[in-house]
Design a protein around this motif. Sequence first.
Motif, PDB file in Angstrom:
ATOM      1  N   GLY A  22       0.788  -1.259  -0.059  1.00  0.00           N
ATOM      2  CA  GLY A  22      -0.220   0.290  -0.512  1.00  0.00           C
ATOM      3  C   GLY A  22       1.091   1.512  -0.028  1.00  0.00           C
ATOM      4  N   ASP A  23       1.925   1.173  -0.233  1.00  0.00           N
ATOM      5  CA  ASP A  23       3.150   2.350   0.530  1.00  0.00           C
ATOM      6  C   ASP A  23       3.793   2.322  -0.622  1.00  0.00           C
ATOM      7  N   VAL A  24       3.479   1.743  -2.431  1.00  0.00           N
ATOM      8  CA  VAL A  24       3.736   2.475  -3.223  1.00  0.00           C
ATOM      9  C   VAL A  24       2.943   3.241  -3.992  1.00  0.00           C
ATOM     10  N   VAL A  25       2.820   4.762  -4.031  1.00  0.00           N
ATOM     11  CA  VAL A  25       1.857   5.826  -4.594  1.00  0.00           C
ATOM     12  C   VAL A  25       1.683   5.677  -6.029  1.00  0.00           C
ATOM     13  N   LEU A  26       2.975   5.488  -6.608  1.00  0.00           N
ATOM     14  CA  LEU A  26       2.966   5.086  -7.653  1.00  0.00           C
ATOM     15  C   LEU A  26       4.445   4.479  -8.582  1.00  0.00           C
ATOM     16  N   GLY A  27       4.549   3.390  -8.891  1.00  0.00           N
ATOM     17  CA  GLY A  27       5.623   2.331  -9.216  1.00  0.00           C
ATOM     18  C   GLY A  27       6.148   3.016 -10.855  1.00  0.00           C
ATOM     19  N   ILE A  28       6.773   1.500 -11.358  1.00  0.00           N
ATOM     20  CA  ILE A  28       6.938   1.175 -12.914  1.00  0.00           C
ATOM     21  C   ILE A  28       5.907   2.728 -13.817  1.00  0.00           C
ATOM     22  N   GLY A  29       6.222   2.936 -14.695  1.00  0.00           N
ATOM     23  CA  GLY A  29       5.787   3.297 -15.618  1.00  0.00           C
ATOM     24  C   GLY A  29       5.762   5.269 -15.787  1.00  0.00           C
ATOM     25  N   ASP A  30       6.067   5.799 -14.555  1.00  0.00           N
ATOM     26  CA  ASP A  30       5.992   7.032 -14.631  1.00  0.00           C
ATOM     27  C   ASP A  30       7.674   7.676 -14.776  1.00  0.00           C
ATOM     28  N   ASP A  31       8.398   8.838 -14.650  1.00  0.00           N
ATOM     29  CA  ASP A  31       9.515   9.601 -14.024  1.00  0.00           C
ATOM     30  C   ASP A  31       9.966   8.612 -13.747  1.00  0.00           C
ATOM     31  N   ALA A  32       9.439   9.122 -12.061  1.00  0.00           N
ATOM     32  CA  ALA A  32      10.244   7.990 -11.038  1.00  0.00           C
ATOM     33  C   ALA A  32       9.328   7.414 -10.560  1.00  0.00           C
TER      34      ALA A  32
END
Lengths: 321, 321
Positions: A22-32
């Motif tokens: 639940g602590d991954v707000v944004l994983g692979i696929g954006d700039d960071a």
Amino acid sequence: MGEFELIDRYFRSAAADMAGRGDVVLGIGDDAALLEVPPGRQLVAALDTLVEGRHFPRGSPAASIGHRALAVNLSDLAAMGADPAWCLLALTLPQAEAPFLEAFASGLFALSRQHGVALVGGDTTAGPLSVSMQVLGTVPAGEALRRSGGAPGDLLYVSGTPGDAAAGLRLLDSQHAAAHQLQQRFLYPEPRIELGLVLRGIASACIDVSDGLAADAGRLAAASGCGVSIEVSRLPFSGALLDAVGAAAALQDALCGGDDYELCFTVPPQRKAALEARLANVKCRVTCIGILDESHGIRVIRDGVALLVDTRGYEHFSGKG
Amino acid sequence: MGEFELIDRYFRSAAADMAGRGDVVLGIGDDAALLEVPPGRQLVAALDTLVEGRHFPRGSPAASIGHRALAVNLSDLAAMGADPAWCLLALTLPQAEAPFLEAFASGLFALSRQHGVALVGGDTTAGPLSVSMQVLGTVPAGEALRRSGGAPGDLLYVSGTPGDAAAGLRLLDSQHAAAHQLQQRFLYPEPRIELGLVLRGIASACIDVSDGLAADAGRLAAASGCGVSIEVSRLPFSGALLDAVGAAAALQDALCGGDDYELCFTVPPQRKAALEARLANVKCRVTCIGILDESHGIRVIRDGVALLVDTRGYEHFSGKG
């Protein structure tokens, strides 16, 4: 779309499957990647690179390369007493071949699932085979284990059976049963995460054994402003190591071989009972092998007689560098 | 002590000099770095590798390699609107040569000092030249910029003068004055950290331009569930680019060249005035070059006529992969 972009997508979907955190707000696929560090905890960050021909032999099983890239970094987190959380992968490889990639990913993800680590970023590039892995974890503020907290009189411990991995690497082509067990210890080291967590509040200092027990115990002692002595008769040799290489080579491997990824740590004598109580719930073996003292340098002792002395420090014992 | 251990010490002391950050609990020298993420902020993590012969030509100035290894990662953080904080370096190089290392470190540390980034970990290994850099930063919770927040009608902007770096790479051996300026843009890209911070609360979506403006604008549009059109007459060409390569090649470089490390972002029309007010304090040029719409894919338009259309997405424009 190039083959390396395909690979990125492959890792991306595999990563999405296992990112139940639940602590991954944004994983692979954006700039960071965008991550939540829980309140009251500090961030722990390690970065290690494995280069073909230097950290693993050419032709190593791809599953082992994936496993070890994560394991060596998890071992650094274990030595800090950290809970691992996230990793980022920079994979450089000469060409994109599906069998290699699937085996690499299977080795990597088997270990990441075991420790609940989410792959949240990274990239894939053409070039000579090497793997850089970044592992991030957290620890309650002020509770991280360090190399520098030891004091004279603290007892020196090591986990597992050091020397196995170095012998396993040397015997990688051997067909003997004992050699097979040692090979596995080189190819698939087990990071001692569970032990590191148990040592919080107990160990006064901790380091992971990557360059050899004597060298790394010497580094811990030097960081703690102490000397260290190791009693040979207490060293925990595995049966496989003694069978495969004999007692003399086993001693050399245990003291000076690398790639163990065990924990070497110190405990003040008054916390020995607390340590033993906590170890009841930890699977891996832990052995008291020596003591910190007020000198400096390393003494390796057999039955009270100094076998090897290096008062300059740990460099003499290092098999690397 | 081996030469690579000497290098580690060299970076360690250089890192100690510039780590004036109070949030570094433990930097280089233990098993992992120990860092404080301020309350109310999320962690932003990027990892990129530069491989010789792939991301930079053989024989590139070592200062440029050090600069770019950090810059490409800072650019990822800029695209998230993050404040950079810490970095870890994994440097693989064939042999340890003092002039190379000093120049590499000078390029790296000049940029890290400029952005207040502390080197807190990493390692050095023998192998084919490549650099993996991990950069960590933070952003107020919920305020990170993403690729996916754009909506039809949002205005599309780009910073700087895209195309310069691609031309600079192609003209790396040229002695012309205009080529020199372009070469510098390839060798020493400026991550748009300051702009990224200003865009928090203003931009609806943001991406850094590393694979070419058209490809990366297309990625932003695709992540936002939109199409995008770019008006050629609005593209901000540098004088050096037009001088060195002419109008036709300049257009190709600006749309499809890579390595710009500019920001491409979208702003809802009602926030245009707010953007302009904030930009008064930012040094880098920002230009409105197009708009998001309800279609999908990319349209490149000259005077109202579609010059290039790729309804499948951005792949067609990508010079990489």
